[in-house]
Design a protein around this motif. Structure first.
Motif, PDB file in Angstrom:
ATOM      1  N   GLY A  65       0.805  -1.212   0.000  1.00  0.00           N
ATOM      2  CA  GLY A  65       0.000   0.000   0.000  1.00  0.00           C
ATOM      3  C   GLY A  65       0.839   1.263   0.000  1.00  0.00           C
ATOM      4  N   PRO A  66       0.190   2.436   0.048  1.00  0.00           N
ATOM      5  CA  PRO A  66       0.898   3.719  -0.021  1.00  0.00           C
ATOM      6  C   PRO A  66       1.594   4.051   1.294  1.00  0.00           C
ATOM      7  N   TRP A  67       2.624   4.903   1.192  1.00  0.00           N
ATOM      8  CA  TRP A  67       3.389   5.286   2.377  1.00  0.00           C
ATOM      9  C   TRP A  67       2.755   6.518   3.028  1.00  0.00           C
ATOM     10  N   SER A  68       1.495   6.413   3.342  1.00  0.00           N
ATOM     11  CA  SER A  68       0.734   7.549   3.867  1.00  0.00           C
ATOM     12  C   SER A  68       0.619   7.537   5.384  1.00  0.00           C
ATOM     13  N   ASN A  69       1.386   6.668   6.039  1.00  0.00           N
ATOM     14  CA  ASN A  69       1.352   6.605   7.501  1.00  0.00           C
ATOM     15  C   ASN A  69       2.702   7.009   8.114  1.00  0.00           C
ATOM     16  N   ASP A  70       3.518   7.712   7.314  1.00  0.00           N
ATOM     17  CA  ASP A  70       4.818   8.191   7.774  1.00  0.00           C
ATOM     18  C   ASP A  70       5.093   9.532   7.090  1.00  0.00           C
ATOM     19  N   ILE A  71       4.070  10.382   7.084  1.00  0.00           N
ATOM     20  CA  ILE A  71       4.063  11.520   6.172  1.00  0.00           C
ATOM     21  C   ILE A  71       5.120  12.580   6.497  1.00  0.00           C
ATOM     22  N   ASN A  72       5.381  12.843   7.761  1.00  0.00           N
ATOM     23  CA  ASN A  72       6.366  13.877   8.101  1.00  0.00           C
ATOM     24  C   ASN A  72       7.752  13.502   7.595  1.00  0.00           C
ATOM     25  N   ARG A  73       8.151  12.291   7.840  1.00  0.00           N
ATOM     26  CA  ARG A  73       9.489  11.846   7.424  1.00  0.00           C
ATOM     27  C   ARG A  73       9.596  11.772   5.909  1.00  0.00           C
ATOM     28  N   GLN A  74       8.559  11.256   5.247  1.00  0.00           N
ATOM     29  CA  GLN A  74       8.611  11.118   3.793  1.00  0.00           C
ATOM     30  C   GLN A  74       8.522  12.480   3.095  1.00  0.00           C
ATOM     31  N   HIS A  75       7.755  13.408   3.662  1.00  0.00           N
ATOM     32  CA  HIS A  75       7.678  14.760   3.102  1.00  0.00           C
ATOM     33  C   HIS A  75       9.050  15.426   3.165  1.00  0.00           C
ATOM     34  N   THR A  76       9.697  15.319   4.306  1.00  0.00           N
ATOM     35  CA  THR A  76      11.029  15.919   4.477  1.00  0.00           C
ATOM     36  C   THR A  76      12.042  15.284   3.535  1.00  0.00           C
ATOM     37  N   LYS A  77      11.973  13.979   3.406  1.00  0.00           N
ATOM     38  CA  LYS A  77      12.907  13.252   2.538  1.00  0.00           C
ATOM     39  C   LYS A  77      12.763  13.694   1.094  1.00  0.00           C
ATOM     40  N   ASN A  78      11.535  13.786   0.609  1.00  0.00           N
ATOM     41  CA  ASN A  78      11.336  14.156  -0.789  1.00  0.00           C
ATOM     42  C   ASN A  78      11.708  15.618  -1.036  1.00  0.00           C
TER      43      ASN A  78
ATOM     44  N   LEU B  26       2.496  16.157  -1.635  1.00  0.00           N
ATOM     45  CA  LEU B  26       2.350  14.750  -1.261  1.00  0.00           C
ATOM     46  C   LEU B  26       3.373  13.906  -1.998  1.00  0.00           C
ATOM     47  N   ALA B  27       4.035  13.027  -1.255  1.00  0.00           N
ATOM     48  CA  ALA B  27       4.964  12.077  -1.868  1.00  0.00           C
ATOM     49  C   ALA B  27       4.422  10.660  -1.747  1.00  0.00           C
ATOM     50  N   TRP B  28       3.157  10.520  -1.450  1.00  0.00           N
ATOM     51  CA  TRP B  28       2.539   9.216  -1.224  1.00  0.00           C
ATOM     52  C   TRP B  28       1.133   9.200  -1.824  1.00  0.00           C
ATOM     53  N   GLY B  29       0.613   7.997  -2.002  1.00  0.00           N
ATOM     54  CA  GLY B  29      -0.687   7.837  -2.616  1.00  0.00           C
ATOM     55  C   GLY B  29      -1.796   7.586  -1.616  1.00  0.00           C
ATOM     56  N   SER B  30      -2.884   6.997  -2.108  1.00  0.00           N
ATOM     57  CA  SER B  30      -4.093   6.811  -1.310  1.00  0.00           C
ATOM     58  C   SER B  30      -4.517   5.337  -1.296  1.00  0.00           C
ATOM     59  N   ALA B  31      -4.949   4.900  -0.138  1.00  0.00           N
ATOM     60  CA  ALA B  31      -5.505   3.552  -0.018  1.00  0.00           C
ATOM     61  C   ALA B  31      -6.997   3.527  -0.344  1.00  0.00           C
ATOM     62  N   GLY B  32      -7.538   4.662  -0.775  1.00  0.00           N
ATOM     63  CA  GLY B  32      -8.950   4.704  -1.138  1.00  0.00           C
ATOM     64  C   GLY B  32      -9.842   4.405   0.053  1.00  0.00           C
ATOM     65  N   PRO B  33     -10.742   3.430  -0.080  1.00  0.00           N
ATOM     66  CA  PRO B  33     -11.679   3.133   1.000  1.00  0.00           C
ATOM     67  C   PRO B  33     -11.092   2.259   2.111  1.00  0.00           C
ATOM     68  N   LEU B  34      -9.819   1.886   1.967  1.00  0.00           N
ATOM     69  CA  LEU B  34      -9.223   0.919   2.893  1.00  0.00           C
ATOM     70  C   LEU B  34      -8.566   1.600   4.091  1.00  0.00           C
ATOM     71  N   ARG B  35      -8.559   0.909   5.211  1.00  0.00           N
ATOM     72  CA  ARG B  35      -7.887   1.386   6.426  1.00  0.00           C
ATOM     73  C   ARG B  35      -6.414   1.011   6.383  1.00  0.00           C
ATOM     74  N   GLY B  36      -5.575   1.912   6.881  1.00  0.00           N
ATOM     75  CA  GLY B  36      -4.159   1.591   6.998  1.00  0.00           C
ATOM     76  C   GLY B  36      -3.369   1.885   5.744  1.00  0.00           C
ATOM     77  N   ALA B  37      -2.088   1.549   5.777  1.00  0.00           N
ATOM     78  CA  ALA B  37      -1.184   1.861   4.682  1.00  0.00           C
ATOM     79  C   ALA B  37       0.018   0.928   4.741  1.00  0.00           C
ATOM     80  N   LYS B  38       1.017   1.223   3.941  1.00  0.00           N
ATOM     81  CA  LYS B  38       2.238   0.425   3.862  1.00  0.00           C
ATOM     82  C   LYS B  38       2.770   0.082   5.253  1.00  0.00           C
ATOM     83  N   GLY B  39       3.317  -1.130   5.379  1.00  0.00           N
ATOM     84  CA  GLY B  39       3.932  -1.529   6.638  1.00  0.00           C
ATOM     85  C   GLY B  39       2.952  -2.026   7.669  1.00  0.00           C
ATOM     86  N   SER B  40       1.674  -2.121   7.310  1.00  0.00           N
ATOM     87  CA  SER B  40       0.672  -2.624   8.244  1.00  0.00           C
ATOM     88  C   SER B  40      -0.117  -3.744   7.596  1.00  0.00           C
ATOM     89  N   ASN B  41      -0.824  -4.502   8.419  1.00  0.00           N
ATOM     90  CA  ASN B  41      -1.673  -5.562   7.894  1.00  0.00           C
ATOM     91  C   ASN B  41      -3.157  -5.207   7.959  1.00  0.00           C
TER      92      ASN B  41
END
Length: 472
Positions: free
Chosen positions: A279-292, A304-319
């Protein structure tokens, strides 16, 4: 006049007895050539009946990013065309992060069986090895991420069943990647905006070189992984920010690849699978924004340096579903139903046995180890509605975190392998039950209302733990 294998006796010789002997000798002498011709014809027919395979693997693409899955920020007509001409899979599962997801795709085995993370053991059997042994020429272009992001002789693509490799062995977090041509190190580049075009160029070169023989191409794009960037002609294209601009460029490059497939006369006999590693890296936004922002200037629109999970809960790195349920499309004209959507449970784990079956090489799938994937040929071809699996196990490393069976998903308690990214969603860390058919966003925990379902899924979880220990 007597006929002999289509010829008159007088055409063979004058003396009746001698001519018969001579005729037989001539036929016997020509038999090897006839047999060779027949064998070549049979082999050619078998080759043409087996499809070619192309996997287009996107990095960190969210479930809700592309148009055919509800995305609106970027126009994705090329990707969407695969949905129109093929089948859209809405319950397609990868793994929660990059390297482990790629290892699962290649081997049909959960990551904890094959090395655990960004290393895939050298003795694993890759889908590329199975197809190469079955007569396919194999090529890998793009991000590898299965050799601890560096060159290790036994773990790089050319040692894992690929005849050809061009790309980067690791990720681009530092705004740079080191490119390889097969085993030869080329250069380290900071041109993230040029990677999608470069990888497409190399993929088209591979297709053109091998258009007259069965082939398997694994194209693993570096985009949409931070650091993202778009080339000048796509920057500010959308007005919706750099992520959308970069995605539109990626779509255009996919369109160029699809056009080449058609130009080379390969469309009707080529299976194209499009999907994402997680999924998208939308659960670490401060670090990824700074990095980009450190490396790339933002374009018009949201930063934004990350995408959207749409109707789904959570994001990359989670189950949660948003971490592992990814967009997936398959096209094979005349075989995979066009314009169809299926919610049957499928996974990158299923690619190895399914491709092996389609290639007539199912007997080459290893029998000396657990293969977690299943053969989804019938589902792919529209011959089955439910498919070959009714569930999925959600792992993080060696920890089983959730179980799905049918529409029910049980999230297990007391989980230890939880990421500490700033926006990570850990839930209650107690038993949580969701009906994904009614509650795709995992918003209503119904564990107390369904004790029988909980016990059934707990039994599946316990059985999988026992089997896991036995197989290691």
């Amino acid at each position: 006049m007597v006929e002999f294998i289509g010829k008159r006796l007088t055409d063979l010789c004058i003396v009746p007895v001698g001519c018969v002997v001579l005729g037989v000798l001539k036929i016997m002498k020509s038999l090897p050539l006839i047999l060779v011709f027949l064998l070549v014809s049979i082999n050619s027919a078998a080759q043409s009946s087996r499809p070619n395979f192309i996997i287009i693997f996107i990095d960190d693409l969210g479930y809700g990013d592309v148009g055919c899955f509800g995305g609106t920020d970027a126009r994705t007509p090329s990707i969407d065309s695969l949905a129109e001409e093929g089948t859209r899979f809405t319950s397609f599962y990868a793994q929660s992060v990059c390297g482990p997801s790629r290892g699962a795709l290649m081997t049909g085995r959960y990551p904890h069986r094959i090395g655990g993370g960004w290393t895939t053991n050298g003795d694993e059997v890759f889908v590329s090895e199975i197809l190469r042994e079955a007569g396919y020429v194999t090529g890998c272009v793009g991000k590898w991420d299965m050799s601890k992001r560096r060159y290790q002789e036994a773990l790089v693509p050319n040692s894992q069943g690929y005849d050809y490799y061009y790309g980067a062995l690791g990720a681009n977090d530092g705004n740079k990647v080191t490119l390889y041509d097969n085993r030869k190190e080329l250069e380290t580049t900071t041109d993230m905006a040029g990677l999608s075009e470069l990888y497409t160029d190399k993929s088209i070169e591979f297709l053109e070189a091998h258009r007259n023989e069965p082939f398997f191409l694994y194209l693993a794009h570096t985009m949409m992984h931070v650091v993202i960037d778009a080339s000048p002609r796509f920057r500010n294209r959308t007005g919706n920010g750099l992520y959308a601009d970069t995605l539109e460029e990626l779509d255009a490059e996919i369109g160029r690849l699809l056009a080449a497939i058609e130009e080379f006369g390969l469309k009707d006999n080529t299976v194209v699978l499009f999907t994402s590693d997680n999924g998208p890296w939308s659960n670490d936004i401060n670090r990824q924004h700074t990095k980009n922002a450190k490396h790339v200037r933002w374009t018009d629109g949201p930063e934004l340096a990350w995408g959207s999970a749409g109707p789904l809960r959570g994001a990359k790195g989670s189950n949660w579903e948003g971490g592992v349920r990814v967009p997936a499309l398959v096209r094979w004209p005349g075989h995979v139903p066009a314009g169809r959507t299926t919610d049957a449970i499928t996974s990158t784990l299923d690619v190895l046995p399914t491709f092996a079956a389609l290639a007539g090489a199912i007997d080459r799938v290893p029998k000396d180890r657990v293969i977690d994937g299943v053969n989804q040929q019938a589902l792919l071809l529209g011959e089955s509605i439910q498919g070959a699996r009714d569930g999925f196990l959600y792992f993080e490393g060696d920890e089983l975190q959730a179980v799905r069976q049918g529409s029910w998903k049980l999230r297990l308690p007391d989980l230890k392998e939880l990421r500490t990214w700033t926006e990570s969603d850990h839930g209650t860390n107690k038993l949580e039950l969701y009906n994904l058919e009614r509650d795709l966003g995992e918003s209503k925990n119904v564990v107390n209302e369904n004790p029988e379902v909980v016990q059934r899924l707990l039994a599946i979880a316990e059985a999988s733990k026992v089997k896991r220990k036995e197989s290691l």
